[in-house]
Design a protein around this motif. Structure first.
Motif, PDB file in Angstrom:
ATOM      1  N   LYS A 250      -0.629 -12.444   6.121  1.00  0.00           N
ATOM      2  CA  LYS A 250      -1.683 -12.086   5.195  1.00  0.00           C
ATOM      3  C   LYS A 250      -1.181 -10.918   4.357  1.00  0.00           C
ATOM      4  O   LYS A 250      -1.076  -9.797   4.836  1.00  0.00           O
ATOM      5  CB  LYS A 250      -2.961 -11.689   5.945  1.00  0.00           C
ATOM      6  N   TRP A 251      -0.840 -11.193   3.103  1.00  0.00           N
ATOM      7  CA  TRP A 251      -0.346 -10.138   2.229  1.00  0.00           C
ATOM      8  C   TRP A 251      -1.496  -9.203   1.863  1.00  0.00           C
ATOM      9  O   TRP A 251      -2.579  -9.657   1.489  1.00  0.00           O
ATOM     10  CB  TRP A 251       0.256 -10.733   0.956  1.00  0.00           C
ATOM     11  N   LEU A 252      -1.269  -7.907   1.961  1.00  0.00           N
ATOM     12  CA  LEU A 252      -2.313  -6.935   1.687  1.00  0.00           C
ATOM     13  C   LEU A 252      -2.191  -6.368   0.275  1.00  0.00           C
ATOM     14  O   LEU A 252      -2.939  -6.738  -0.607  1.00  0.00           O
ATOM     15  CB  LEU A 252      -2.273  -5.821   2.738  1.00  0.00           C
ATOM     16  N   TRP A 253      -1.222  -5.485   0.046  1.00  0.00           N
ATOM     17  CA  TRP A 253      -1.038  -4.896  -1.275  1.00  0.00           C
ATOM     18  C   TRP A 253       0.346  -4.257  -1.333  1.00  0.00           C
ATOM     19  O   TRP A 253       0.951  -3.972  -0.290  1.00  0.00           O
ATOM     20  CB  TRP A 253      -2.111  -3.841  -1.587  1.00  0.00           C
ATOM     21  N   PRO A 254       0.869  -4.024  -2.535  1.00  0.00           N
ATOM     22  CA  PRO A 254       2.188  -3.385  -2.634  1.00  0.00           C
ATOM     23  C   PRO A 254       2.159  -1.992  -2.012  1.00  0.00           C
ATOM     24  O   PRO A 254       1.163  -1.270  -2.102  1.00  0.00           O
ATOM     25  CB  PRO A 254       2.436  -3.304  -4.151  1.00  0.00           C
ATOM     26  N   ILE A 255       3.244  -1.623  -1.407  1.00  0.00           N
ATOM     27  CA  ILE A 255       3.344  -0.347  -0.721  1.00  0.00           C
ATOM     28  C   ILE A 255       3.310   0.791  -1.742  1.00  0.00           C
ATOM     29  O   ILE A 255       3.797   0.657  -2.856  1.00  0.00           O
ATOM     30  CB  ILE A 255       4.635  -0.301   0.126  1.00  0.00           C
ATOM     31  N   ASP A 256       2.701   1.909  -1.381  1.00  0.00           N
ATOM     32  CA  ASP A 256       2.630   3.071  -2.273  1.00  0.00           C
ATOM     33  C   ASP A 256       3.808   3.998  -2.021  1.00  0.00           C
ATOM     34  O   ASP A 256       4.533   3.880  -1.029  1.00  0.00           O
ATOM     35  CB  ASP A 256       1.310   3.817  -2.079  1.00  0.00           C
TER      36      ASP A 256
ATOM     37  N   ARG B  20      -1.751  -3.945  13.259  1.00  0.00           N
ATOM     38  CA  ARG B  20      -1.248  -5.287  12.961  1.00  0.00           C
ATOM     39  C   ARG B  20      -0.474  -5.319  11.643  1.00  0.00           C
ATOM     40  O   ARG B  20      -0.077  -6.383  11.176  1.00  0.00           O
ATOM     41  CB  ARG B  20      -2.422  -6.278  12.879  1.00  0.00           C
ATOM     42  N   VAL B  21      -0.249  -4.162  11.049  1.00  0.00           N
ATOM     43  CA  VAL B  21       0.363  -4.082   9.727  1.00  0.00           C
ATOM     44  C   VAL B  21       1.847  -3.770   9.831  1.00  0.00           C
ATOM     45  O   VAL B  21       2.275  -2.994  10.691  1.00  0.00           O
ATOM     46  CB  VAL B  21      -0.343  -3.007   8.867  1.00  0.00           C
ATOM     47  N   ASP B  22       2.622  -4.383   8.960  1.00  0.00           N
ATOM     48  CA  ASP B  22       4.060  -4.132   8.879  1.00  0.00           C
ATOM     49  C   ASP B  22       4.445  -4.138   7.399  1.00  0.00           C
ATOM     50  O   ASP B  22       3.591  -4.236   6.520  1.00  0.00           O
ATOM     51  CB  ASP B  22       4.830  -5.194   9.668  1.00  0.00           C
ATOM     52  N   PHE B  23       5.740  -4.034   7.132  1.00  0.00           N
ATOM     53  CA  PHE B  23       6.263  -3.988   5.763  1.00  0.00           C
ATOM     54  C   PHE B  23       7.192  -5.170   5.551  1.00  0.00           C
ATOM     55  O   PHE B  23       7.965  -5.530   6.437  1.00  0.00           O
ATOM     56  CB  PHE B  23       7.038  -2.687   5.526  1.00  0.00           C
ATOM     57  N   ARG B  24       7.124  -5.753   4.369  1.00  0.00           N
ATOM     58  CA  ARG B  24       7.987  -6.891   4.090  1.00  0.00           C
ATOM     59  C   ARG B  24       8.245  -6.965   2.587  1.00  0.00           C
ATOM     60  O   ARG B  24       7.390  -6.604   1.782  1.00  0.00           O
ATOM     61  CB  ARG B  24       7.345  -8.191   4.590  1.00  0.00           C
ATOM     62  N   LEU B  25       9.448  -7.416   2.259  1.00  0.00           N
ATOM     63  CA  LEU B  25       9.772  -7.633   0.854  1.00  0.00           C
ATOM     64  C   LEU B  25       9.180  -8.966   0.390  1.00  0.00           C
ATOM     65  O   LEU B  25       9.326  -9.989   1.053  1.00  0.00           O
ATOM     66  CB  LEU B  25      11.291  -7.645   0.656  1.00  0.00           C
TER      67      LEU B  25
ATOM     68  N   VAL C  23       9.784  -6.873  -3.907  1.00  0.00           N
ATOM     69  CA  VAL C  23       8.860  -5.741  -3.964  1.00  0.00           C
ATOM     70  C   VAL C  23       8.298  -5.519  -2.554  1.00  0.00           C
ATOM     71  O   VAL C  23       7.900  -6.467  -1.890  1.00  0.00           O
ATOM     72  CB  VAL C  23       7.697  -6.007  -4.955  1.00  0.00           C
ATOM     73  N   TRP C  24       8.296  -4.256  -2.112  1.00  0.00           N
ATOM     74  CA  TRP C  24       7.773  -3.941  -0.788  1.00  0.00           C
ATOM     75  C   TRP C  24       6.260  -4.106  -0.763  1.00  0.00           C
ATOM     76  O   TRP C  24       5.538  -3.579  -1.617  1.00  0.00           O
ATOM     77  CB  TRP C  24       8.135  -2.496  -0.399  1.00  0.00           C
ATOM     78  N   TRP C  25       5.766  -4.810   0.265  1.00  0.00           N
ATOM     79  CA  TRP C  25       4.332  -5.017   0.470  1.00  0.00           C
ATOM     80  C   TRP C  25       3.949  -4.645   1.903  1.00  0.00           C
ATOM     81  O   TRP C  25       4.739  -4.775   2.831  1.00  0.00           O
ATOM     82  CB  TRP C  25       3.962  -6.491   0.261  1.00  0.00           C
ATOM     83  N   PHE C  26       2.695  -4.213   2.051  1.00  0.00           N
ATOM     84  CA  PHE C  26       2.067  -4.210   3.372  1.00  0.00           C
ATOM     85  C   PHE C  26       1.630  -5.641   3.677  1.00  0.00           C
ATOM     86  O   PHE C  26       1.138  -6.348   2.783  1.00  0.00           O
ATOM     87  CB  PHE C  26       0.817  -3.329   3.393  1.00  0.00           C
ATOM     88  N   TYR C  27       1.796  -6.059   4.913  1.00  0.00           N
ATOM     89  CA  TYR C  27       1.267  -7.365   5.294  1.00  0.00           C
ATOM     90  C   TYR C  27       0.731  -7.292   6.709  1.00  0.00           C
ATOM     91  O   TYR C  27       1.103  -6.430   7.507  1.00  0.00           O
ATOM     92  CB  TYR C  27       2.328  -8.461   5.171  1.00  0.00           C
ATOM     93  N   GLU C  28      -0.163  -8.205   7.007  1.00  0.00           N
ATOM     94  CA  GLU C  28      -0.760  -8.296   8.336  1.00  0.00           C
ATOM     95  C   GLU C  28      -0.451  -9.665   8.900  1.00  0.00           C
ATOM     96  O   GLU C  28      -0.607 -10.677   8.221  1.00  0.00           O
ATOM     97  CB  GLU C  28      -2.275  -8.088   8.257  1.00  0.00           C
ATOM     98  N   GLN C  29       0.013  -9.674  10.133  1.00  0.00           N
ATOM     99  CA  GLN C  29       0.357 -10.946  10.767  1.00  0.00           C
ATOM    100  C   GLN C  29      -0.388 -11.039  12.087  1.00  0.00           C
ATOM    101  O   GLN C  29      -0.084 -10.328  13.045  1.00  0.00           O
ATOM    102  CB  GLN C  29       1.859 -11.076  10.988  1.00  0.00           C
ATOM    103  N   ASP C  30      -1.385 -11.877  12.123  1.00  0.00           N
ATOM    104  CA  ASP C  30      -2.198 -12.037  13.321  1.00  0.00           C
ATOM    105  C   ASP C  30      -1.359 -12.638  14.440  1.00  0.00           C
ATOM    106  O   ASP C  30      -0.531 -13.523  14.217  1.00  0.00           O
ATOM    107  CB  ASP C  30      -3.392 -12.945  13.024  1.00  0.00           C
TER     108      ASP C  30
ATOM    109  N   THR D 211     -12.821  -0.378  14.982  1.00  0.00           N
ATOM    110  CA  THR D 211     -13.177   1.029  15.110  1.00  0.00           C
ATOM    111  C   THR D 211     -12.480   1.893  14.065  1.00  0.00           C
ATOM    112  O   THR D 211     -12.655   3.111  14.068  1.00  0.00           O
ATOM    113  CB  THR D 211     -12.817   1.541  16.524  1.00  0.00           C
ATOM    114  N   SER D 212     -11.678   1.273  13.198  1.00  0.00           N
ATOM    115  CA  SER D 212     -11.028   2.012  12.121  1.00  0.00           C
ATOM    116  C   SER D 212     -10.732   1.038  10.980  1.00  0.00           C
ATOM    117  O   SER D 212     -10.880  -0.174  11.142  1.00  0.00           O
ATOM    118  CB  SER D 212      -9.731   2.677  12.607  1.00  0.00           C
ATOM    119  N   GLN D 213     -10.299   1.588   9.851  1.00  0.00           N
ATOM    120  CA  GLN D 213      -9.977   0.764   8.689  1.00  0.00           C
ATOM    121  C   GLN D 213      -8.581   1.114   8.182  1.00  0.00           C
ATOM    122  O   GLN D 213      -8.132   2.251   8.307  1.00  0.00           O
ATOM    123  CB  GLN D 213     -10.977   1.003   7.553  1.00  0.00           C
ATOM    124  N   PHE D 214      -7.922   0.111   7.615  1.00  0.00           N
ATOM    125  CA  PHE D 214      -6.673   0.338   6.894  1.00  0.00           C
ATOM    126  C   PHE D 214      -6.891  -0.169   5.483  1.00  0.00           C
ATOM    127  O   PHE D 214      -7.082  -1.366   5.263  1.00  0.00           O
ATOM    128  CB  PHE D 214      -5.507  -0.394   7.558  1.00  0.00           C
TER     129      PHE D 214
END
Length: 507
Positions: A53-59, A108-113, A117-124, A224-227
């Motif tokens: 699940k692609w989230l957004w480009p890394i800052d 559950r978040v990691d980094f991937r090209l 372009v570097w993105w945050f992504y989530e992989q269940d 219990t938290s947000q990313f």
């Protein structure tokens, strides 16, 4: 040489080949050229995208953490001592960590090209990186192993547990009879996904979930938290940069609030020669009665505990200067305060997780009369820090550094800047503890906070917190700047000053 070599009107990207990995920054893109030995690793991480699940480009801020982590530095860890009624088994700990991951998206978040372009992504379905190690494993050695490779394997959170045996002494001997089994639990997280405060909340939640698992309680997956994406921070930084560009006088003032010279501390204690650069740690615990007296003095003088502790460090450094034969009318001490940037984010929810640490450079000139009247000096430090925080000075300093060094993220990762601060300090306040229940199977009996600081901007970092009514601090120091004996000398002098001023003494 300092950072103030030039001023530019906006951030610029270095000129690199079109094939270089890129980082999206709003409407800008920064091109990054990885070291040859890293590039193959980085590109291999892009090959599999199933279930992603692609989230957004890394800052930019998150990228800075990611790059320096590759060099085994800028990581924070908690080492908790757990005591349990019965031996803990791997399956129960893994189950607790599974629920922790379900409740907190950042786990559950990691980094991937993605198209370079570097993105945050989530992989269940990602499995938490946890290992139950053999009894007798050195905790300090394991911390080094966990950090030296960074987070290149895709595991942005790492957990280790080490059995210590029933015979191991406990810092809480009164509970040893009922909770006779002892373990060290180590937690390390990627700083782009968790800072010291949010990681401490995760540590607390692990113990709560472990008790629930052992007792067979129902555990829901309610988050219990947000990313979340840090759009508000980008807007604020853009506003600050425009402000400095349009107000040269303020820009000059901000630059003057940051040190440029070699730290005073190194004049008395020159850098040692070492074959291998790393970070070492030592810890100190202050008795609860002394801690209470110190906190009472802070309250009566209208000073925050963090300001007072910073004044203690400054006074201790001046004392060591004088004992080493360096006698001056005044001493300039440069401290780097780690503050939480959430204080400036009004729309960002308080339960947001991520790397929200921000640095405030604070230069304090300590004269002999100030050193001899501690609480008046502590009031001055408190006033200066409060004014700096209120005026958004940490954000201004951050943007002024970027304006002077546009490629700061990549350059600092490849070659850290010269050390200009005598120390850094981060204070998480009271370490959060699980609520005690009569049927608890696991207790937290001790905790230590450490950080990897070598090859970065700190030569030593104080990590301060209160645990079970006692002030504790860890001193993490870079071995190519601070010798072991020097670190011990400084830690002991800090304890000495702390005890004296807790009694209301000026010296």
């Amino acid at each position: 040489m300092g950072l103030w070599l030039r001023s530019v009107p906006r951030l610029r990207a270095p000129f690199l080949p079109a094939s270089a990995p890129r980082l999206a920054l709003g409407n800008r893109r920064v091109f990054l050229e990885e070291e040859p030995r890293q590039r193959g690793f980085l590109l291999r991480r892009t090959l599999s995208s199933g279930g992603v699940k692609w989230l957004w480009p890394i800052d930019r801020e998150s990228l800075s953490f990611h790059l320096v982590h590759h060099h085994g530095t800028r990581m924070g860890l908690y080492l908790m001592t757990l005591n349990s009624v019965n031996p803990l088994n791997t399956e129960d700990v893994e189950r607790a960590l599974f629920h922790l991951q379900r409740k907190n998206p950042a786990l559950r978040v990691d980094f991937r090209l993605r198209e370079n372009v570097w993105w945050f992504y989530e992989q269940d379905g990602n499995k938490v990186d946890f290992k139950m190690l053999s009894e007798g494993t050195s905790s300090s050695d394991e911390i080094q192993r966990m950090c030296e490779t960074g987070f290149r394997d895709g595991a942005t959170w790492k957990f280790r547990m080490i059995p210590r045996g029933k015979e191991t002494p406990s810092v809480m001997p009164e509970v040893k009879g009922d909770f006779s089994y002892q373990y060290h639990f180590i937690m390390a997280s990627h700083h782009a996904l968790s800072d010291g405060l949010s990681a401490s909340l995760m540590a607390k939640q692990v113990v709560e979930l472990l008790n629930d698992v052992i007792l067979g309680r129902h555990i829901n997956d309610k988050t219990t938290s947000q990313f979340i994406q840090r759009e508000e921070l980008c807007e604020i930084e853009s506003r600050i940069m425009k402000k400095l560009e349009g107000d040269p006088q303020r820009h000059d003032y901000v630059k003057q609030t940051m040190p440029l010279s070699t730290p005073l501390f190194l004049q008395a204690f020159p850098r040692p020669s070492v074959d291998q650069v790393t970070t070492r740690h030592l810890s100190r615990i202050i008795d609860s009665d002394v801690t209470q007296k110190f906190e009472k003095q802070c309250k009566s003088h209208g000073v925050t505990i963090n300001s007072a502790f910073s004044a203690v460090i400054n006074t201790a450094i001046v004392s060591l200067m004088q004992k080493s034969g360096i006698s001056q009318q005044s001493y300039q001490i440069a401290g780097n305060q780690v503050v939480n940037m959430l204080r400036y984010l009004k729309q960002t929810p308080r339960d947001a997780m991520g790397g929200y640490g921000l640095l405030l450079s604070h230069i304090s000139r300590v004269t002999n009369d100030r050193a001899n009247n501690f609480w008046e000096y502590a009031k001055e430090v408190n006033r200066e820090l409060r004014e700096g925080l209120t005026s958004e000075l940490p954000l201004e300093q951050k943007m002024a550094r970027l304006m002077a060094q546009p490629n700061l993220v990549e350059e600092w990762a490849q070659k850290p800047p010269p050390i200009v601060h005598d120390y850094g300090i981060t204070n998480v306040g009271h370490f959060p503890m699980p609520e005690r229940h009569s049927d608890d199977q696991v207790l937290v009996t001790d905790v230590a906070s450490v950080a990897m600081v070598h090859k970065y901007i700190h030569m030593l970092l104080f990590l301060v917190y209160t645990f079970r009514g006692r002030c504790r601090f860890s001193l993490s120091y870079a071995t190519d700047y601070i010798a072991d004996d020097t670190a011990i000398l400084l830690a002991d002098e800090v304890i000495s000053v702390y005890r004296k001023v807790s009694e209301g003494n000026g010296k």
